[in-house]
Design an enzyme around this catalytic site. Structure first.
Site, PDB file in Angstrom:
ATOM      1  N   LYS A 172      -8.173   4.152  -5.943  1.00 35.07           N
ATOM      2  CA  LYS A 172      -7.112   3.379  -5.272  1.00 35.07           C
ATOM      3  C   LYS A 172      -7.226   1.892  -5.618  1.00 35.07           C
ATOM      4  CE  LYS A 172      -3.947   2.250  -2.251  1.00 35.07           C
ATOM      5  NZ  LYS A 172      -2.560   2.630  -2.131  1.00 35.07           N
ATOM      6  N   LYS A 240      -5.993  -7.364   1.868  1.00 36.60           N
ATOM      7  CA  LYS A 240      -7.206  -6.589   2.199  1.00 36.60           C
ATOM      8  C   LYS A 240      -7.665  -5.781   0.988  1.00 36.60           C
ATOM      9  CE  LYS A 240      -6.167  -2.749   3.900  1.00 36.60           C
ATOM     10  NZ  LYS A 240      -5.740  -1.424   3.415  1.00 36.60           N
TER      11      LYS A 240
HETATM   12  P1  NAP Z   1       0.765   0.259   9.810  1.00 35.40           P
HETATM   13  O1  NAP Z   1       2.244   0.519   9.857  1.00 35.40           O
HETATM   14  O2  NAP Z   1       0.236  -1.028  10.349  1.00 35.40           O
HETATM   15  O3  NAP Z   1       0.052   1.496  10.552  1.00 35.40           O
HETATM   16  C1  NAP Z   1      -1.293   1.517  10.891  1.00 35.40           C
HETATM   17  C2  NAP Z   1      -1.434   2.402  12.107  1.00 35.40           C
HETATM   18  O4  NAP Z   1      -2.810   2.561  12.401  1.00 35.40           O
HETATM   19  C3  NAP Z   1      -0.771   1.828  13.348  1.00 35.40           C
HETATM   20  O5  NAP Z   1      -0.088   2.861  14.011  1.00 35.40           O
HETATM   21  C4  NAP Z   1      -1.956   1.331  14.170  1.00 35.40           C
HETATM   22  O6  NAP Z   1      -1.760   1.430  15.535  1.00 35.40           O
HETATM   23  C5  NAP Z   1      -3.043   2.305  13.773  1.00 35.40           C
HETATM   24  N1  NAP Z   1      -4.371   1.702  13.917  1.00 35.40           N
HETATM   25  C6  NAP Z   1      -4.857   0.626  13.260  1.00 35.40           C
HETATM   26  N2  NAP Z   1      -6.116   0.371  13.651  1.00 35.40           N
HETATM   27  C7  NAP Z   1      -6.426   1.305  14.579  1.00 35.40           C
HETATM   28  C8  NAP Z   1      -7.583   1.556  15.346  1.00 35.40           C
HETATM   29  N3  NAP Z   1      -8.675   0.782  15.236  1.00 35.40           N
HETATM   30  N4  NAP Z   1      -7.546   2.583  16.211  1.00 35.40           N
HETATM   31  C9  NAP Z   1      -6.444   3.367  16.328  1.00 35.40           C
HETATM   32  N5  NAP Z   1      -5.317   3.174  15.619  1.00 35.40           N
HETATM   33  C10 NAP Z   1      -5.305   2.156  14.753  1.00 35.40           C
HETATM   34  O7  NAP Z   1       0.221   0.356   8.324  1.00 35.40           O
HETATM   35  P2  NAP Z   1       0.670   1.321   7.102  1.00 35.40           P
HETATM   36  O8  NAP Z   1       1.604   0.587   6.213  1.00 35.40           O
HETATM   37  O9  NAP Z   1       1.026   2.662   7.624  1.00 35.40           O
HETATM   38  O10 NAP Z   1      -0.724   1.371   6.299  1.00 35.40           O
HETATM   39  C11 NAP Z   1      -1.854   2.094   6.779  1.00 35.40           C
HETATM   40  C12 NAP Z   1      -2.937   2.096   5.690  1.00 35.40           C
HETATM   41  O11 NAP Z   1      -2.402   2.733   4.507  1.00 35.40           O
HETATM   42  C13 NAP Z   1      -3.397   0.703   5.250  1.00 35.40           C
HETATM   43  O12 NAP Z   1      -4.758   0.733   4.931  1.00 35.40           O
HETATM   44  C14 NAP Z   1      -2.564   0.451   4.005  1.00 35.40           C
HETATM   45  O13 NAP Z   1      -3.194  -0.468   3.139  1.00 35.40           O
HETATM   46  C15 NAP Z   1      -2.492   1.842   3.408  1.00 35.40           C
HETATM   47  N6  NAP Z   1      -1.321   2.106   2.560  1.00 35.40           N
HETATM   48  C16 NAP Z   1      -0.094   1.634   2.890  1.00 35.40           C
HETATM   49  C17 NAP Z   1       0.989   1.905   2.046  1.00 35.40           C
HETATM   50  C18 NAP Z   1       2.375   1.402   2.353  1.00 35.40           C
HETATM   51  O14 NAP Z   1       3.209   1.359   1.418  1.00 35.40           O
HETATM   52  N7  NAP Z   1       2.686   1.021   3.587  1.00 35.40           N
HETATM   53  C19 NAP Z   1       0.807   2.681   0.895  1.00 35.40           C
HETATM   54  C20 NAP Z   1      -0.468   3.181   0.611  1.00 35.40           C
HETATM   55  C21 NAP Z   1      -1.513   2.882   1.450  1.00 35.40           C
HETATM   56  P3  NAP Z   1      -1.388   0.189  16.501  1.00 35.40           P
HETATM   57  O15 NAP Z   1       0.101   0.289  16.641  1.00 35.40           O
HETATM   58  O16 NAP Z   1      -2.135   0.475  17.723  1.00 35.40           O
HETATM   59  O17 NAP Z   1      -1.835  -1.071  15.805  1.00 35.40           O
END
Ligand code: NAP
Length: 290
Positions: A172, A240
């Protein structure tokens, strides 16, 4: 056989991934810090648990896709977390983009408790998550990867076993380094066209099927044209990732110029309060003439 699947991290990526698992016939169990954010999933038949410990103890496989490495540490390693609570034999799969070193630490702790751990980050963005067309790259024991293939196939179309613990995350990181150049290229090209007085829609239509074609161009230029800065992929998450990649590259004495520069430009946008915007907002770096 995996039937009950726990899912934590029901954000931009996690929600559609959980829905695709449910569509494929798995029984979905969920917990979230903010229950109000996942009422739609509960209404759609996913089972709500009052705590992470209760969730992890109730399932055959536990998937996570949270935000940052400290979040991964918290959900896996802290008291009441997944490793302490899951029954021996449970598959624990972290799909967050996180540190390879942390993935190795979790795998060692999981193995000591009789659990099967995989690091399996994804690429393909919010669109790939919704369409079930993610690319998934996994590290861990190969037999655990094989056992979890039905889960991965419900969420993705390109599924690769990359080696031992941490190698999903290393793959990744290589992907994120490639994306850094691609999104910066798109934003620089569009900035150049704009400076020369060419309409953005016109330049996009002219080049989108040529040698500059790619998912960063096709996914993000239309959002830039519409002044849509909402995140498919948040700047703070990309920073990050690139910080992890920079650290890993430095540990090999590898100097990755382009990635360092793109990281610095995104860090500048975070200082300007734009960390929650999507990565397409990199174009604002050039617009400001910084
Ligand atoms: P996001 O919309 O911010 O979702 C993250 C989720 O995780 C939120 O629902 C958050 O809940 C929960 N969370 C975070 N920390 C937590 C904890 N300590 N305990 C329990 N729940 C927790 O982010 P995302 O875009 O889906 O991305 C998630 C991950 O995938 C990241 O590492 C990102 O780099 C990776 N990623 C993202 C993409 C993309 O295009 N978006 C593509 C590939 C990979 P709360 O609402 O409580 O904060």
């Amino acid at each position: 056989m995996i039937r009950k699947v726990g899912f934590v991290g029901l954000g931009i990526m996690g929600k559609p991934m959980a829905r695709n698992l449910q569509k494929a016939g798995f029984e979905l169990h969920i917990w979230a810090r903010h229950s109000e954010e996942v009422q739609d999933l509960v209404a759609g038949g996913m089972a709500w648990h009052e705590s992470l410990a209760d969730l992890a103890a109730s399932v055959d496989a536990q998937i996570t896709i949270v935000g940052f490495p400290p979040d991964v540490e918290q959900v896996y390693l802290e008291k009441g977390g997944i490793l302490e609570s899951a029954k021996p034999g449970t598959y624990v799969i972290d799909m967050t983009t996180s540190s390879p070193t942390l993935a190795q630490k979790i795998e060692a702790a999981a193995t000591a408790r009789g659990l099967h751990a995989l690091d399996a980050p994804v690429t393909g963005g919010d669109t790939g998550a919704r369409n079930g067309t993610l690319s998934i790259m996994a590290g861990g024991a190969e037999e655990d990867f094989e056992a979890c293939l039905p889960l991965f196939k419900a969420m993705g179309t390109s599924i690769s076993y990359m080696g031992g613990p941490g190698f999903g995350q290393h793959t990744k990181m290589a992907n994120q380094i490639m994306i850094a150049g691609a999104i910066a290229g798109v934003c620089e090209g569009l900035s150049y066209a704009q400076a020369k007085g060419i309409e953005l829609q016109k330049i996009f239509d002219a080049v989108k099927e040529g040698s500059a074609a790619g998912t960063q161009l096709s996914g993000y230029a239309p959002r830039i044209i519409k002044d849509d800065w909402a995140p498919g992929f948040k700047i703070e998450h990309f920073v990050k990732d690139l910080r992890i990649a920079r650290r890993e590259a430095e540990s090999e004495h590898l100097d990755l110029d382009m990635m360092r520069q793109v990281l610095q430009n995104y860090e500048n946008l975070i200082l300007r309060g734009m960390g929650a915007n999507g990565t397409q907002a990199l174009i604002k770096f050039y617009e400001s003439g910084d």
